[in-house]
Design a protein around this motif. Structure first.
Motif, PDB file in Angstrom:
ATOM      1  N   TYR A 191       9.940  73.297  13.274  1.00 14.79           N
ATOM      2  CA  TYR A 191      10.334  74.664  12.941  1.00 14.79           C
ATOM      3  C   TYR A 191      11.781  74.715  12.450  1.00 14.79           C
ATOM      4  O   TYR A 191      12.113  75.492  11.544  1.00 14.79           O
ATOM      5  CB  TYR A 191      10.160  75.568  14.159  1.00 14.79           C
ATOM      6  N   SER A 192      12.649  73.898  13.030  1.00 17.20           N
ATOM      7  CA  SER A 192      14.044  73.854  12.584  1.00 17.20           C
ATOM      8  C   SER A 192      14.130  73.402  11.127  1.00 17.20           C
ATOM      9  O   SER A 192      14.911  73.949  10.331  1.00 17.20           O
ATOM     10  CB  SER A 192      14.859  72.902  13.472  1.00 17.20           C
ATOM     11  N   LEU A 193      13.323  72.396  10.773  1.00 15.67           N
ATOM     12  CA  LEU A 193      13.299  71.927   9.391  1.00 15.67           C
ATOM     13  C   LEU A 193      12.760  73.011   8.465  1.00 15.67           C
ATOM     14  O   LEU A 193      13.243  73.191   7.335  1.00 15.67           O
ATOM     15  CB  LEU A 193      12.433  70.665   9.293  1.00 15.67           C
ATOM     16  N   THR A 194      11.764  73.748   8.937  1.00 17.17           N
ATOM     17  CA  THR A 194      11.211  74.849   8.146  1.00 17.17           C
ATOM     18  C   THR A 194      12.247  75.944   7.950  1.00 17.17           C
ATOM     19  O   THR A 194      12.331  76.552   6.874  1.00 17.17           O
ATOM     20  CB  THR A 194       9.963  75.423   8.838  1.00 17.17           C
ATOM     21  N   ILE A 195      13.055  76.211   8.986  1.00 19.57           N
ATOM     22  CA  ILE A 195      14.123  77.200   8.861  1.00 19.57           C
ATOM     23  C   ILE A 195      15.136  76.759   7.805  1.00 19.57           C
ATOM     24  O   ILE A 195      15.593  77.554   6.983  1.00 19.57           O
ATOM     25  CB  ILE A 195      14.819  77.416  10.217  1.00 19.57           C
ATOM     26  N   MET A 196      15.492  75.460   7.813  1.00 21.75           N
ATOM     27  CA  MET A 196      16.461  74.955   6.837  1.00 21.75           C
ATOM     28  C   MET A 196      15.985  75.178   5.406  1.00 21.75           C
ATOM     29  O   MET A 196      16.772  75.499   4.515  1.00 21.75           O
ATOM     30  CB  MET A 196      16.716  73.471   7.060  1.00 21.75           C
ATOM     31  N   PHE A 197      14.669  75.006   5.193  1.00 25.34           N
ATOM     32  CA  PHE A 197      14.100  75.126   3.845  1.00 25.34           C
ATOM     33  C   PHE A 197      13.154  76.325   3.781  1.00 25.34           C
ATOM     34  O   PHE A 197      12.067  76.244   3.211  1.00 25.34           O
ATOM     35  CB  PHE A 197      13.376  73.834   3.462  1.00 25.34           C
ATOM     36  N   TRP A 198      13.579  77.443   4.357  1.00 21.49           N
ATOM     37  CA  TRP A 198      12.722  78.620   4.454  1.00 21.49           C
ATOM     38  C   TRP A 198      12.309  79.155   3.089  1.00 21.49           C
ATOM     39  O   TRP A 198      11.285  79.824   2.948  1.00 21.49           O
ATOM     40  CB  TRP A 198      13.433  79.730   5.232  1.00 21.49           C
ATOM     41  N   PHE A 199      13.100  78.884   2.070  1.00 18.46           N
ATOM     42  CA  PHE A 199      12.832  79.381   0.722  1.00 18.46           C
ATOM     43  C   PHE A 199      11.697  78.630   0.031  1.00 18.46           C
ATOM     44  O   PHE A 199      11.253  79.027  -1.049  1.00 18.46           O
ATOM     45  CB  PHE A 199      14.090  79.282  -0.141  1.00 18.46           C
ATOM     46  N   ASN A 200      11.235  77.547   0.647  1.00 18.03           N
ATOM     47  CA  ASN A 200      10.167  76.735   0.058  1.00 18.03           C
ATOM     48  C   ASN A 200       8.842  77.063   0.747  1.00 18.03           C
ATOM     49  O   ASN A 200       8.631  76.681   1.900  1.00 18.03           O
ATOM     50  CB  ASN A 200      10.497  75.248   0.229  1.00 18.03           C
ATOM     51  N   PRO A 201       7.924  77.759   0.092  1.00 16.45           N
ATOM     52  CA  PRO A 201       6.653  78.137   0.739  1.00 16.45           C
ATOM     53  C   PRO A 201       5.822  76.941   1.186  1.00 16.45           C
ATOM     54  O   PRO A 201       5.040  77.047   2.125  1.00 16.45           O
ATOM     55  CB  PRO A 201       5.931  78.948  -0.346  1.00 16.45           C
ATOM     56  N   LEU A 202       6.004  75.800   0.537  1.00 15.41           N
ATOM     57  CA  LEU A 202       5.250  74.614   0.936  1.00 15.41           C
ATOM     58  C   LEU A 202       5.628  74.159   2.340  1.00 15.41           C
ATOM     59  O   LEU A 202       4.799  73.598   3.065  1.00 15.41           O
ATOM     60  CB  LEU A 202       5.486  73.478  -0.058  1.00 15.41           C
ATOM     61  N   MET A 203       6.867  74.401   2.749  1.00 16.55           N
ATOM     62  CA  MET A 203       7.290  74.021   4.092  1.00 16.55           C
ATOM     63  C   MET A 203       6.568  74.844   5.142  1.00 16.55           C
ATOM     64  O   MET A 203       6.201  74.339   6.215  1.00 16.55           O
ATOM     65  CB  MET A 203       8.807  74.195   4.228  1.00 16.55           C
ATOM     66  N   TRP A 204       6.323  76.117   4.863  1.00 14.70           N
ATOM     67  CA  TRP A 204       5.587  76.957   5.820  1.00 14.70           C
ATOM     68  C   TRP A 204       4.126  76.544   5.891  1.00 14.70           C
ATOM     69  O   TRP A 204       3.526  76.525   6.983  1.00 14.70           O
ATOM     70  CB  TRP A 204       5.721  78.428   5.424  1.00 14.70           C
ATOM     71  N   CYS A 205       3.536  76.215   4.749  1.00 15.15           N
ATOM     72  CA  CYS A 205       2.156  75.724   4.751  1.00 15.15           C
ATOM     73  C   CYS A 205       2.045  74.408   5.518  1.00 15.15           C
ATOM     74  O   CYS A 205       1.093  74.194   6.281  1.00 15.15           O
ATOM     75  CB  CYS A 205       1.668  75.534   3.312  1.00 15.15           C
ATOM     76  N   ALA A 206       3.023  73.540   5.307  1.00 20.13           N
ATOM     77  CA  ALA A 206       3.015  72.248   5.989  1.00 20.13           C
ATOM     78  C   ALA A 206       3.207  72.428   7.495  1.00 20.13           C
ATOM     79  O   ALA A 206       2.571  71.733   8.293  1.00 20.13           O
ATOM     80  CB  ALA A 206       4.110  71.344   5.421  1.00 20.13           C
ATOM     81  N   TYR A 207       4.082  73.357   7.877  1.00 20.02           N
ATOM     82  CA  TYR A 207       4.309  73.597   9.303  1.00 20.02           C
ATOM     83  C   TYR A 207       3.023  74.083   9.982  1.00 20.02           C
ATOM     84  O   TYR A 207       2.674  73.623  11.070  1.00 20.02           O
ATOM     85  CB  TYR A 207       5.411  74.637   9.488  1.00 20.02           C
ATOM     86  N   ARG A 208       2.330  74.971   9.331  1.00 17.54           N
ATOM     87  CA  ARG A 208       1.072  75.485   9.884  1.00 17.54           C
ATOM     88  C   ARG A 208       0.048  74.365  10.018  1.00 17.54           C
ATOM     89  O   ARG A 208      -0.638  74.234  11.045  1.00 17.54           O
ATOM     90  CB  ARG A 208       0.532  76.604   8.994  1.00 17.54           C
ATOM     91  N   ARG A 209      -0.073  73.535   8.978  1.00 17.10           N
ATOM     92  CA  ARG A 209      -1.042  72.437   9.016  1.00 17.10           C
ATOM     93  C   ARG A 209      -0.644  71.401  10.073  1.00 17.10           C
ATOM     94  O   ARG A 209      -1.509  70.821  10.750  1.00 17.10           O
ATOM     95  CB  ARG A 209      -1.121  71.787   7.644  1.00 17.10           C
ATOM     96  N   PHE A 210       0.636  71.173  10.231  1.00 22.81           N
ATOM     97  CA  PHE A 210       1.136  70.261  11.260  1.00 22.81           C
ATOM     98  C   PHE A 210       0.715  70.729  12.645  1.00 22.81           C
ATOM     99  O   PHE A 210       0.240  69.931  13.470  1.00 22.81           O
ATOM    100  CB  PHE A 210       2.659  70.179  11.154  1.00 22.81           C
ATOM    101  N   ARG A 211       0.867  72.034  12.925  1.00 27.97           N
ATOM    102  CA  ARG A 211       0.487  72.552  14.234  1.00 27.97           C
ATOM    103  C   ARG A 211      -1.023  72.459  14.456  1.00 27.97           C
ATOM    104  O   ARG A 211      -1.489  72.186  15.567  1.00 27.97           O
ATOM    105  CB  ARG A 211       0.943  74.011  14.368  1.00 27.97           C
TER     106      ARG A 211
END
Length: 405
Positions: A191-211
């Motif tokens: 989640y911290s990495l996703t916060i750093m790159f919050w402007f990249n929608p792929l990071m949110w998709c990846a975070y969801r798939r990771f969980r």
């Protein structure tokens, strides 16, 4: 800093897209455990870049050493809209916008933590064998979960007591495996990495798939040695809690309706898990991250001019800022600089040899060059020289240039 964010965003986007697109294939071929472990490459990419920057002398094997023999020449290009984009950047205060969004996400994280603390304080203990962790029951939650970074505990809903002993044991083992593997800390990192790159929608998709892959991996662990009847009972427990699907970073989410079908089907395909293989995959991903970052830093920076024959090259080049007034007036120019390179590849003693127009591009060129990182070498280099040509119009495609935005 903006250049670093853009470079890492491109690399992370490439990795995330690859993992997301190939996810179904990977899951069917190598199983939930190894598919989950592949997500490790995402945090390793920026970490590898930081490590390479701080300790370049230890990564000499990634790029061969050479000696600097001739002056190297690079183009610094200003687009026709340079002055407009610079003014727009200042007008929008993009760094402040970035910080504001990060602050909102961090506040959300803190709010989540407070809410979970309130839940655990109102929970009542359950007498059940659960190994190292205590189990608490709470009427206001809908699904079992592991909570607490410092003092982990398992929370279960009131309906947990209605399950049979086999289902209860399987659920507890599922949450215990989250604890043993350190998944709560892994979620914080993701989640911290996703916060750093919050402007990249792929990071949110990846975070969801990771969980989601995290839950699939735990299912595979718990059901590995189950008989068919036990797997059916476990599937019914999943179905019972399938209406609870938050993706909080501070607790696990046993019941996730978005992947309920995927979890049940995955139980039919047991691929097993080998600790040595997992360690090997981790090492392979680490080396891949180092190599990928090295290629990203240096791959596009190799000179196609006379310096290619016998020169060493910068592995990191900071883009000089094209002066706004010079861009407005359509002014071209160049700066010749002399500098030293220490064995670690750091630049020092930068001096302007010659510039035209005098003084217009000097400060920008010196500021940028002081931040360059060259290849490591045994003795470094004294009196290296470079020329930065500042040009308004696009040079020939065969000539190397630094894009200045």
């Amino acid at each position: 800093m903006i250049s670093w964010f853009m470079e890492q965003t491109l690399l992370l986007s490439l990795v995330c897209v690859t993992l997301l697109i190939s996810h179904r294939f990977l899951l069917s071929k190598i199983g939930a455990h190894y598919t989950y472990s592949l997500w490790l490459v995402v945090p390793l990419l920026p970490l590898a870049d930081v490590v390479q920057t701080l300790l370049p002398q230890y990564f000499n094997w990634l790029s061969p050493n050479q000696t600097l023999g001739v002056i190297q020449q690079y183009y610094v290009q200003a687009a026709d809209t340079a002055s407009m984009s610079s003014s727009l950047f200042k007008l929008l205060y993009l760094p402040y916008l970035y910080a504001a969004v990060v602050l909102v996400l961090v506040v959300n994280l803190v709010s989540d933590s407070i809410h979970l603390q309130q839940l655990t304080r109102r929970a009542k203990p359950v007498v059940i064998e659960s190994g190292k962790l205590n189990v608490f029951i709470h009427p206001n939650i809908e699904s079992p979960m592991l909570v607490g970074l410092i003092a982990p505990q398992i929370l279960v809903p009131s309906s947990f007591t209605l399950l049979d002993s086999h289902q209860q044991d399987a659920i507890i083992q599922h949450e215990l495996y989250h604890y043993q593997r350190g998944d709560l800390w892994a979620n914080i990192l993701a989640y911290s990495l996703t916060i750093m790159f919050w402007f990249n929608p792929l990071m949110w998709c990846a975070y969801r798939r990771f969980r989601q892959d995290q839950e699939l991996s735990c299912d595979a662990q718990v059901t590995a040695n189950m008989e068919t009847d036990s797997k059916i009972a476990y599937s019914k427990a999943l179905l019972a809690y399938s209406q609870h699907a938050p993706l909080s970073m501070l607790h696990t989410h046993y019941g996730d309706k978005t992947i309920l079908k995927e979890r049940i089907l995955q139980m039919k395909k047991q691929h097993g898990k080998n600790t040595l293989v997992l360690i090997g995959v981790t090492l392979l991903l680490s080396v891949s991250a180092l190599t990928l970052n090295q290629q990203a830093q240096a791959g596009d920076n190799q000179s196609h001019t006379q310096a290619k024959a016998d020169g060493i090259y910068p592995t990191i080049r900071i883009e000089p800022v094209y002066p706004i007034e010079a861009a407005k007036e359509g002014m071209n120019g160049y700066v010749q600089l002399s500098f030293d390179i220490n064995p670690a590849g750091k630049v020092s003693n930068v001096m302007v040899i010659k510039s035209s127009p005098a003084g217009v591009f000097d400060d920008s060129a010196v500021t940028a060059l002081e931040q360059w990182q060259y290849q490591t070498s045994a003795n470094g280099m004294k009196g290296a020289q470079v020329q930065l040509d500042f040009v308004i119009h696009q040079p020939d495609a065969s000539v190397e240039r630094i894009q200045v935005r």
